[in-house]
Design an enzyme around this catalytic site. Structure first.
Site, PDB file in Angstrom:
ATOM      1  N   TYR A 183      29.654 -10.948  -6.487  1.00 16.56           N
ATOM      2  CA  TYR A 183      29.001 -11.107  -5.367  1.00 16.56           C
ATOM      3  C   TYR A 183      29.588 -10.624  -4.184  1.00 16.56           C
ATOM      4  O   TYR A 183      29.139 -10.393  -3.011  1.00 16.56           O
ATOM      5  CB  TYR A 183      28.132 -12.254  -5.136  1.00 16.56           C
ATOM      6  CG  TYR A 183      28.861 -13.746  -5.005  1.00 16.56           C
ATOM      7  CD1 TYR A 183      29.868 -13.797  -4.259  1.00 16.56           C
ATOM      8  CD2 TYR A 183      28.198 -14.608  -5.693  1.00 16.56           C
ATOM      9  CE1 TYR A 183      30.322 -15.122  -4.286  1.00 16.56           C
ATOM     10  CE2 TYR A 183      28.624 -16.166  -5.647  1.00 16.56           C
ATOM     11  CZ  TYR A 183      29.694 -16.117  -4.842  1.00 16.56           C
ATOM     12  OH  TYR A 183      30.194 -17.424  -4.593  1.00 16.56           O
ATOM     13  N   LYS A 198      34.652 -14.153  -0.296  1.00  8.67           N
ATOM     14  CA  LYS A 198      35.325 -13.546  -1.209  1.00  8.67           C
ATOM     15  C   LYS A 198      35.411 -12.029  -0.920  1.00  8.67           C
ATOM     16  O   LYS A 198      36.519 -11.321  -1.553  1.00  8.67           O
ATOM     17  CB  LYS A 198      34.496 -13.696  -2.606  1.00  8.67           C
ATOM     18  CG  LYS A 198      34.157 -15.377  -3.023  1.00  8.67           C
ATOM     19  CD  LYS A 198      35.337 -15.616  -3.770  1.00  8.67           C
ATOM     20  CE  LYS A 198      35.433 -17.001  -4.391  1.00  8.67           C
ATOM     21  NZ  LYS A 198      36.331 -17.536  -4.776  1.00  8.67           N
TER      22      LYS A 198
END
Ligand code: COA
Length: 296
Positions: A183, A198
């Site tokens: 994601y 991330k």
């Protein structure tokens, strides 16, 4: 599975190494003869991981959000095990929340662990390896000779070159592996803090891979897919119905196993991946590619 001894001579720090994927990666690095320090906030799981390690291990308590604590943890790990050559940035925080309901403090907690923490630990490894490379440079004459040494694999494919001084092994052959998620590039509704952090770590991976290549530091990432563990079974797919629904969306038709992430990590750390840097190895059974718009 890599042959025994593949990681001899490595000294690894694994953040969040007391539980889950962190523990699995730490144990596999140890099985392949790396010395392993596990770093985390809670003492007990860290000690349990160290007790299960095949070779030399060390548990060190620190919060990756605190740069001074990270520096002290690296000092302690080096005192116990020797110069750190390898870092696995696995520590993470996450919870499902709608973006409009996420408090600034909740955002800060997750981004602080995932993005700031990865930077603090990477910077610590980078500074130490760069200093060792500089010391080697001073000790061995012309700059060119050392830069060439830093670009060449310092160890044979299997096992360590025990004849090389520790500074050379650390300075010329170091690795960072960051744990991210797919994601990071698809977006992650329900986890805006983690997805944004991330994404930052993916960029950090590519940036540092280029910036630190001259010091012989390779920087890569792993993006694990749905991995079946006690925790995910409890928290993410608690019923048969949810489980079956999810399984239908995984092209390989099954959940991943912890050891599959551990093998990917060991590969990236090893000299078998000596020409791999700045990459993200996705280990998700094809999940992120499955869109199923027209059935499959
Ligand atoms: N839903 C909404 N907000 C949450 C939350 C949840 N499930 N869990 C924590 N928060 C918020 C808290 O309310 C707090 O914000 P506030 O002060 O505005 O109320 C903020 O996040 C910080 O929480 P706190 O528990 O004080 O932070 P922490 O630093 O001790 O914990 C977390 C870090 C939030 C990531 C915590 O969930 C954690 O440690 N989890 C374990 C590790 C983990 O998540 N692993 C999964 C990896 S995929």
């Amino acid at each position: 599975m890599l042959p025994a001894g593949s990681l001899a001579g490595r000294v690894a720090v694994v953040t969040g190494g007391g539980t889950g994927l962190g523990r699995a990666m730490a144990l596999e690095l140890g099985r392949l003869d790396a010395k392993v320090a596990v770093l985390g906030r809670r003492r007990e799981p860290l000690d349990e991981t160290v007790a299960q390690l095949d070779g030399d291990g060390f548990a060190v308590q620190a919060d990756v959000r605190d740069p001074d604590a990270v520096a002290a943890a690296f000092d302690a790990a080096e005192e116990a095990l020797g110069a750190v050559t390898t870092l696995v940035n696995n520590a993470a925080g996450n919870f499902l929340v709608r973006a409009e309901e996420l408090s600034p403090n909740g955002w800060r907690a997750v981004v602080g662990i995932v993005l700031d923490g990865t930077f603090h630990c990477s910077r610590e490894l980078g500074r130490r390896v760069i200093a060792r490379t500089a010391a080697l440079r001073e000790g061995s004459g012309p700059r060119e000779r050392v830069e060439t040494a830093a670009r060449a694999p310092a160890q044979p494919l299997c096992g360590a070159d025990e004849s090389a001084p520790p500074a050379e092994r650390g300075g010329a052959n170091a690795q960072i592996v960051n744990v991210v998620a797919t994601y990071a590039w698809t977006g992650g509704p329900g986890t805006v803090h983690s997805a944004a952090a991330k994404a930052g770590v993916v960029n950090l991976t590519r940036t540092l891979a280029v910036e630190w290549a001259r010091y012989g530091i390779r920087v890569n990432a792993i993006a694990p897919g749905p991995i079946d563990t006690e925790e995910t079974r409890e928290r993410l797919w608690p019923t048969e119905e949810i489980r079956d629904q999810l399984l239908r969306r995984i092209p390989l038709g099954r959940f991943g196993r912890e050891e599959e992430i551990a093998h990917a990590c060991s590969y990236l750390v090893s000299d078998y991946a000596g020409y791999v840097t700045g990459d993200v190895l996705t280990v998700d059974g094809g999940s992120w590619l499955e869109k199923g718009m027209f059935g499959s």
